[in-house]
Design an enzyme around this catalytic site. Sequence first.
Site, PDB file in Angstrom:
ATOM      1  N   ASP A  90       9.333   2.842  -0.147  1.00  0.00           N
ATOM      2  CA  ASP A  90       8.275   3.489   0.624  1.00  0.00           C
ATOM      3  C   ASP A  90       8.447   3.071   2.080  1.00  0.00           C
ATOM      4  O   ASP A  90       8.020   1.995   2.496  1.00  0.00           O
ATOM      5  CB  ASP A  90       6.898   3.083   0.089  1.00  0.00           C
ATOM      6  CG  ASP A  90       5.770   3.741   0.890  1.00  0.00           C
ATOM      7  OD1 ASP A  90       6.063   4.450   1.881  1.00  0.00           O
ATOM      8  OD2 ASP A  90       4.596   3.542   0.522  1.00  0.00           O
ATOM      9  N   TYR A 127       0.858  -1.187   0.000  1.00  0.00           N
ATOM     10  CA  TYR A 127       0.000   0.000   0.000  1.00  0.00           C
ATOM     11  C   TYR A 127       0.892   1.235   0.000  1.00  0.00           C
ATOM     12  O   TYR A 127       1.855   1.311   0.750  1.00  0.00           O
ATOM     13  CB  TYR A 127      -0.887   0.008   1.247  1.00  0.00           C
ATOM     14  CG  TYR A 127      -1.768   1.229   1.386  1.00  0.00           C
ATOM     15  CD1 TYR A 127      -2.837   1.447   0.509  1.00  0.00           C
ATOM     16  CD2 TYR A 127      -1.542   2.173   2.392  1.00  0.00           C
ATOM     17  CE1 TYR A 127      -3.650   2.574   0.647  1.00  0.00           C
ATOM     18  CE2 TYR A 127      -2.357   3.293   2.534  1.00  0.00           C
ATOM     19  CZ  TYR A 127      -3.413   3.483   1.662  1.00  0.00           C
ATOM     20  OH  TYR A 127      -4.217   4.590   1.793  1.00  0.00           O
ATOM     21  N   LYS A 162       4.359   8.583   9.181  1.00  0.00           N
ATOM     22  CA  LYS A 162       4.100   7.920  10.458  1.00  0.00           C
ATOM     23  C   LYS A 162       5.069   8.376  11.566  1.00  0.00           C
ATOM     24  O   LYS A 162       4.859   9.439  12.122  1.00  0.00           O
ATOM     25  CB  LYS A 162       4.036   6.410  10.260  1.00  0.00           C
ATOM     26  CG  LYS A 162       2.843   6.081   9.311  1.00  0.00           C
ATOM     27  CD  LYS A 162       2.424   4.647   9.245  1.00  0.00           C
ATOM     28  CE  LYS A 162       1.090   4.524   8.541  1.00  0.00           C
ATOM     29  NZ  LYS A 162       1.101   3.953   7.198  1.00  0.00           N
TER      30      LYS A 162
END
Length: 427
Positions: free
Chosen positions: A237, A142, A265
């Site tokens: 990523d 994702y 995050k």
Amino acid sequence: MNRNEQLFNRAKAIIPGGVNSPVRAFGSVGGIPRFIKKAEGAYVWDENDLRYIDYVGSWGPAIVGHAHPEVIEAVREAALGGLSFGAPTEAEIVIAEEIAKIMPGVEQLRLVSSGTEATMSAIRLARGFTGRDKIIKFEGCYHGHSDSLLVKAGSGLLTFGNPSSAGVPADFTKHTLVLSYNDVTQLEETFAQIGAEIACVILEPFAGNMNLVRPSEAFITALRTLTEQHGAVLIYDEVMTGFRVALGGAQSLHGITPDLTTMGKVIGGGMPLAAFGGRADIMACISPLGGVYQAGTLSGNPVAVAAGLKTLEIIQRPGFYEQLSERTGQLLAGFNAAAADAGITFSSDSIGGMFGLYFAAQPPQSYADMTRSDTDAFKRFFHGMLNRGVAFGPSAYEACFMSAAHTPELIEETVAVARDVFADMAA
Ligand SMILES: *Cc1c(COP(=O)(O)O)cnc(C)c1O
């Protein structure tokens, strides 16, 4: 009706599905989402005043524990000085220097406000830099919800993807090729055939959005070699893995330097902050230096940067990651033993402060592998734990997160709860 139920009904009347991000609705596990009232350390409290040991950690950011007093103080101080200026600040330079020092592949970077923005911008940049359109992603990874990444595999090796979301024109995903994680042969064949057309390959260097899936060394090596040979940009990523699996992210563990890295995050410490960065020659293509446009009203927000900077300071204190890994190891050893004693088919894996729990004999190596795990068993485990005061992400396809606030005692408590739940599941 308890308060969570009341709030869920009220929310559903005004917010689609009652939530602002789909997984929060408990769709794949059933039941009523817990509305969180507050969080501190390793705990969250719901609106029924029930306390949970939390292994969601806001999906990763809460690595130093929720509401860490030093982070809160940094945020308070920054907020007193103004919430947003839309102009450059010194703190942005400090955090950028700090991130570049920590992340091996990052020479220059730009701050944004979400992981979605970071990956979307990195892909645009890779396309601008190479002058090519096609991109490769892997099934089960994702990278946020930008149009060209909401894509599922086409029917054959070189057929490009189809939209995985309504509202995404097929034209927007026709340049995205979806390959299978850890499939070296497929990757080699693809590069052999269309290597010169590929702008970039983006991957989660430890996948955490199909539960935790580890890449093989052969896969990682092939990715770096093939992208280099064919002039494609390799994008790690690390929105989830950065500052999470190790201080320097997956790239520090793989010993691989990607061309671009996306982060999010943990770097915001719970505030909306993300970044993309990498090779200076590639980053020079970004506006206002180069022709690749990218911007943001709230980019580099001073309050978010303050939370991020303090978090980065705390995680660089001696022994931080050693302790985090030890705690994760303690938890998984306890879970493995408890499941074995109950005769439950179960396995687990972890890297630093990130871990996966699988109702399967072995950790999965791809998305297809993961779909073969027992999601019904996960549901029973999830609700059993939640009802006894331990919170995991409400889906079998999510990784779990340890924080520095999870003491050995809390972990023992968690293992004791799991022992009960596994015994119930076996009965
Ligand atoms: C969470 C995540 C994103 C998206 O980040 P948002 O801040 O939710 O937009 C992108 N990539 C990975 C690997 C993620 O885990």
